[in-house]
Scaffold this motif. Structure first.
Motif, PDB file in Angstrom:
ATOM      1  N   GLN A  19       0.824  -1.206   0.000  1.00  0.00           N
ATOM      2  CA  GLN A  19       0.000   0.000   0.000  1.00  0.00           C
ATOM      3  C   GLN A  19       0.863   1.264   0.000  1.00  0.00           C
ATOM      4  N   THR A  20       1.948   1.225   0.755  1.00  0.00           N
ATOM      5  CA  THR A  20       2.860   2.372   0.805  1.00  0.00           C
ATOM      6  C   THR A  20       3.490   2.607  -0.556  1.00  0.00           C
ATOM      7  N   HIS A  21       3.965   1.538  -1.182  1.00  0.00           N
ATOM      8  CA  HIS A  21       4.585   1.664  -2.515  1.00  0.00           C
ATOM      9  C   HIS A  21       3.569   2.202  -3.521  1.00  0.00           C
ATOM     10  N   LYS A  22       2.380   1.663  -3.527  1.00  0.00           N
ATOM     11  CA  LYS A  22       1.340   2.092  -4.469  1.00  0.00           C
ATOM     12  C   LYS A  22       0.990   3.565  -4.247  1.00  0.00           C
ATOM     13  N   THR A  23       0.888   3.975  -2.990  1.00  0.00           N
ATOM     14  CA  THR A  23       0.586   5.371  -2.682  1.00  0.00           C
ATOM     15  C   THR A  23       1.678   6.291  -3.208  1.00  0.00           C
ATOM     16  N   LEU A  24       2.930   5.938  -2.953  1.00  0.00           N
ATOM     17  CA  LEU A  24       4.030   6.789  -3.405  1.00  0.00           C
ATOM     18  C   LEU A  24       4.146   6.828  -4.922  1.00  0.00           C
ATOM     19  N   CYS A  25       3.754   5.761  -5.602  1.00  0.00           N
ATOM     20  CA  CYS A  25       3.750   5.779  -7.077  1.00  0.00           C
ATOM     21  C   CYS A  25       2.843   6.882  -7.603  1.00  0.00           C
ATOM     22  N   GLY A  26       1.809   7.236  -6.840  1.00  0.00           N
ATOM     23  CA  GLY A  26       0.910   8.309  -7.238  1.00  0.00           C
ATOM     24  C   GLY A  26       1.445   9.702  -6.963  1.00  0.00           C
ATOM     25  N   PHE A  27       2.548   9.800  -6.238  1.00  0.00           N
ATOM     26  CA  PHE A  27       3.107  11.096  -5.873  1.00  0.00           C
ATOM     27  C   PHE A  27       4.488  11.363  -6.454  1.00  0.00           C
ATOM     28  N   LEU A  45       2.232  17.630  -0.247  1.00  0.00           N
ATOM     29  CA  LEU A  45       3.001  16.985   0.816  1.00  0.00           C
ATOM     30  C   LEU A  45       2.074  16.598   1.968  1.00  0.00           C
ATOM     31  N   GLN A  46       1.179  17.499   2.342  1.00  0.00           N
ATOM     32  CA  GLN A  46       0.240  17.187   3.419  1.00  0.00           C
ATOM     33  C   GLN A  46      -0.680  16.035   3.026  1.00  0.00           C
ATOM     34  N   ALA A  47      -1.142  16.010   1.777  1.00  0.00           N
ATOM     35  CA  ALA A  47      -1.995  14.910   1.307  1.00  0.00           C
ATOM     36  C   ALA A  47      -1.243  13.583   1.364  1.00  0.00           C
ATOM     37  N   LEU A  48       0.039  13.584   0.957  1.00  0.00           N
ATOM     38  CA  LEU A  48       0.845  12.368   1.022  1.00  0.00           C
ATOM     39  C   LEU A  48       0.982  11.900   2.466  1.00  0.00           C
ATOM     40  N   LYS A  49       1.292  12.818   3.360  1.00  0.00           N
ATOM     41  CA  LYS A  49       1.436  12.458   4.775  1.00  0.00           C
ATOM     42  C   LYS A  49       0.153  11.837   5.311  1.00  0.00           C
ATOM     43  N   GLU A  50      -0.983  12.448   5.019  1.00  0.00           N
ATOM     44  CA  GLU A  50      -2.256  11.930   5.526  1.00  0.00           C
ATOM     45  C   GLU A  50      -2.561  10.539   4.983  1.00  0.00           C
ATOM     46  N   LYS A  51      -2.248  10.306   3.691  1.00  0.00           N
ATOM     47  CA  LYS A  51      -2.474   8.974   3.121  1.00  0.00           C
ATOM     48  C   LYS A  51      -1.568   7.935   3.770  1.00  0.00           C
ATOM     49  N   LEU A  52      -0.297   8.291   3.951  1.00  0.00           N
ATOM     50  CA  LEU A  52       0.635   7.339   4.561  1.00  0.00           C
ATOM     51  C   LEU A  52       0.304   7.091   6.031  1.00  0.00           C
ATOM     52  N   TRP A  53      -0.118   8.124   6.757  1.00  0.00           N
ATOM     53  CA  TRP A  53      -0.477   7.945   8.166  1.00  0.00           C
ATOM     54  C   TRP A  53      -1.651   6.985   8.304  1.00  0.00           C
ATOM     55  N   GLY A  54      -2.519   6.913   7.281  1.00  0.00           N
ATOM     56  CA  GLY A  54      -3.636   5.986   7.299  1.00  0.00           C
ATOM     57  C   GLY A  54      -3.227   4.547   7.020  1.00  0.00           C
ATOM     58  N   ILE A  55      -2.032   4.360   6.480  1.00  0.00           N
ATOM     59  CA  ILE A  55      -1.533   3.024   6.111  1.00  0.00           C
ATOM     60  C   ILE A  55      -0.574   2.477   7.165  1.00  0.00           C
ATOM     61  N   LEU A  56       0.349   3.306   7.606  1.00  0.00           N
ATOM     62  CA  LEU A  56       1.479   2.858   8.418  1.00  0.00           C
ATOM     63  C   LEU A  56       1.096   2.540   9.858  1.00  0.00           C
ATOM     64  N   ASN A  57       1.848   1.638  10.443  1.00  0.00           N
ATOM     65  CA  ASN A  57       1.823   1.398  11.879  1.00  0.00           C
ATOM     66  C   ASN A  57       3.093   2.061  12.412  1.00  0.00           C
ATOM     67  N   LEU A  58       2.950   3.226  13.003  1.00  0.00           N
ATOM     68  CA  LEU A  58       4.126   4.003  13.396  1.00  0.00           C
ATOM     69  C   LEU A  58       4.896   3.401  14.562  1.00  0.00           C
ATOM     70  N   ASP A  59       4.379   2.320  15.172  1.00  0.00           N
ATOM     71  CA  ASP A  59       5.134   1.592  16.174  1.00  0.00           C
ATOM     72  C   ASP A  59       6.110   0.606  15.532  1.00  0.00           C
ATOM     73  N   GLU A  60       5.873   0.258  14.243  1.00  0.00           N
ATOM     74  CA  GLU A  60       6.706  -0.730  13.558  1.00  0.00           C
ATOM     75  C   GLU A  60       7.385  -0.196  12.290  1.00  0.00           C
ATOM     76  N   ASP A  61       6.758   0.740  11.612  1.00  0.00           N
ATOM     77  CA  ASP A  61       7.223   1.224  10.312  1.00  0.00           C
ATOM     78  C   ASP A  61       7.861   2.597  10.453  1.00  0.00           C
ATOM     79  N   ARG A  62       8.597   2.995   9.430  1.00  0.00           N
ATOM     80  CA  ARG A  62       9.151   4.345   9.427  1.00  0.00           C
ATOM     81  C   ARG A  62       9.278   4.866   8.010  1.00  0.00           C
ATOM     82  N   VAL A  63       9.179   6.179   7.896  1.00  0.00           N
ATOM     83  CA  VAL A  63       9.325   6.889   6.628  1.00  0.00           C
ATOM     84  C   VAL A  63      10.275   8.043   6.865  1.00  0.00           C
ATOM     85  N   MET A  64      11.166   8.273   5.902  1.00  0.00           N
ATOM     86  CA  MET A  64      12.060   9.420   5.963  1.00  0.00           C
ATOM     87  C   MET A  64      11.726  10.334   4.787  1.00  0.00           C
ATOM     88  N   VAL A  65      11.498  11.616   5.066  1.00  0.00           N
ATOM     89  CA  VAL A  65      11.199  12.610   4.035  1.00  0.00           C
ATOM     90  C   VAL A  65      12.305  13.661   4.081  1.00  0.00           C
TER      91      VAL A  65
END
Length: 97
Positions: A19-27, A45-65
């Protein structure tokens, strides 16, 4: 005005990874499997963050921008590739002899 961002992710679970990969392909454009180059306005950027926050488990995953600055300026010149770049895919034309 759009800035150039490098977005990289490390996602632990296969479904969230897809899901993360597919989302980023759109951005943006994949530079490597988990690294994208994105030209984004502040709203995008805010739209990307909101989409990723809906996908990620921030206790296990990480994103660097990483914000590289304005598109058309330093943001376009400060990434160096060694080997083949995903942005400039080599031709895969077969030669039949």
């Amino acid at each position: 005005m759009q800035n150039v961002f490098i977005v990289s992710y490390d996602v632990c679970e296969a479904k969230r990874l897809r899901q993360t990969h597919k989302t980023l392909c759109g951005f943006g454009t994949a530079m490597q499997y988990s690294v994208f180059r994105c030209e984004l306005s502040p709203l995008q950027l805010q739209a990307l963050k909101e989409k990723l926050w809906g996908i990620l488990n921030l206790d296990e995953d990480r994103v660097m921008v990483v914000n590289l600055g304005p598109a058309g300026a330093r943001g376009d010149d400060c990434v160096e590739f060694w080997g083949t770049s995903q942005l400039e895919k080599p031709s895969r034309t077969a030669v039949i002899v």
